[in-house]
Design a protein around this motif. Structure first.
Motif: not given
Ligand SMILES: Nc1ncnc2c1ncn2[C@@H]1O[C@H](COP(=O)(O)OP(=O)(O)O)[C@@H](O)[C@H]1O
Ligand SMILES: [Mg+2]
Length: 238
Positions: A93, A149, A153, A156, A164, A166, A169, A185, A196
Motif C-alpha cells: 500500500v 486508499q 488496502v 494488498a 504487507i 504499507a 495507509p 492489517l 507499517l
C-alpha cells in the motif's frame, strides 16, 4: 537458514545522488522482520521511512550493506526474480493510492490474482470490510482519496501475502476508518507480517516492534511487552 527471520537488513544504506547533492536516505540500518510480526516505522518527514520500505521489499537495492528475504540477498537476485518475489509474496500500500482508471474498483482489487474468478468472493468480502461494498463497480475517478486508499488496502490483502508493506495507509482517512484498516492489517497477521509506516501514534497499537528513524538512522527501537495470556489462551485447569 534461520526460519524465524523473514526479512533481514544488515547495515543497509540507500544513498540518492541528485546532481551534486548526496542524500543518505537510509543510513546503516539493521533490523529483522519475523513471520507474523507487526513492525512499525515512525519518524519525521524525510527521515527515510519510505526509502527503508523500498529496501526491505527489494524495490530498491542497498548502496551499502545487505537486505535478505528468507536468506536470499536481493542484490544477488535478478530483476525478474525480485519482481516475482514482490508479486507472489508481498502486498503493497503506497503513500499515493494507485489504481487503474479504466478498471472498476473490484477489477483493480483482483487484477494481480492468477485466477480472477477464484478471488472474486474474497475481494468483495474485503471491500465490504472496508466499507466499499457499494463502490465495487465504480471507477476510481469517482472515488474520494480515502476510498481509493482503502481499495489499495483490499488489493494488498487479497492474496494473503507473506508480508504487507504499507506506507502511511491511513493518512488520508478519518480516524474511525483508519482504525478499521488497521484492524484488517492486524487480522492479516495470522497469515503474514505487516510493516507499517505511520506518523500517527494511534496506529502503533498492534506493533510488536517500532523502529524510530531520524536522518536515515534507527534512533530507538521499542518492543511491546509480551501480551498477557487471555482466558481463551490459558491452558485448561485440571
Ligand atoms: N529519488 C530521490 N532522489 C533524491 N533524494 C531523495 C529521493 N527520494 C527521497 N529522497 C530524500 O531522501 C530522504 C528520505 O526520504 P523518504 O524516504 O521519502 O523519507 P520519509 O518517507 O520518511 O518522508 C529525504 O531527504 C528525501 O528528500
Ligand atoms: Mg514517505
Amino acid at each position: 537458514m534461520d526460519n524465524s527471520v523473514l526479512i533481514e537488513a544488515q547495515a543497509a544504506s540507500l544513498i540518492y545522488r541528485d546532481g551534486e547533492r548526496v542524500v543518505r536516505a537510509v543510513d546503516s540500518v539493521s533490523l529483522q522482520v519475523r513471520p507474523g510480526e507487526f513492525v512499525g516505522i515512525v519518524g519525521p518527514s524525510g527521515s527515510g521511512k519510505s526509502s527503508l520500505l523500498y529496501l526491505l521489499s527489494g524495490l530498491k537495492l542497498p548502496t551499502q550493506g545487505a537486505v535478505r528475504y528468507r536468506g536470499r540477498c536481493y542484490t544477488e537476485a535478478s530483476d525478474a526474480e525480485r519482481s516475482a518475489m514482490r508479486r507472489e509474496r508481498f502486498g503493497f500500500v503506497f503513500q499515493q493510492p494507485y489504481l487503474l482508471g479504466y478498471l472498476t474498483v473490484l477489477e483493480n482489487v483482483v487484477v494481480g490474482a492468477p485466477d480472477v474468478r477464484a478471488y472474486r468472493e474474497r475481494a468483495l468480502w474485503l471491500l465490504e470490510q472496508l466499507g466499499l461494498a457499494d463502490k465495487a463497480h465504480r471507477y476510481p475517478p469517482a472515488l474520494s482519496g480515502g476510498e481509493r486508499q482503502r481499495a489499495c488496502v483490499a488489493r494488498a490483502l487479497l492474496m494473503e501475502p507473506e508480508v504487507i508493506f504499507a506506507d502511511e495507509p491511513t493518512a488520508a482517512l478519518d480516524q474511525q476508518t483508519g482504525l478499521h484498516v488497521l484492524d484488517l492489517l492486524e487480522q492479516h497477521r495470522g497469515t503474514g507480517a505487516v510493516v507499517l509506516v505511520t506518523h500517527d501514534p494511534l496506529m502503533l497499537r498492534y506493533c510488536d516492534t517500532v523502529y524510530k528513524l531520524r536522518s536515515g538512522q534507527v534512533e530507538a527501537v521499542e518492543t511491546a511487552p509480551a501480551k498477557p495470556l487471555t482466558r481463551a489462551d490459558s491452558p485448561p485447569t485440571p
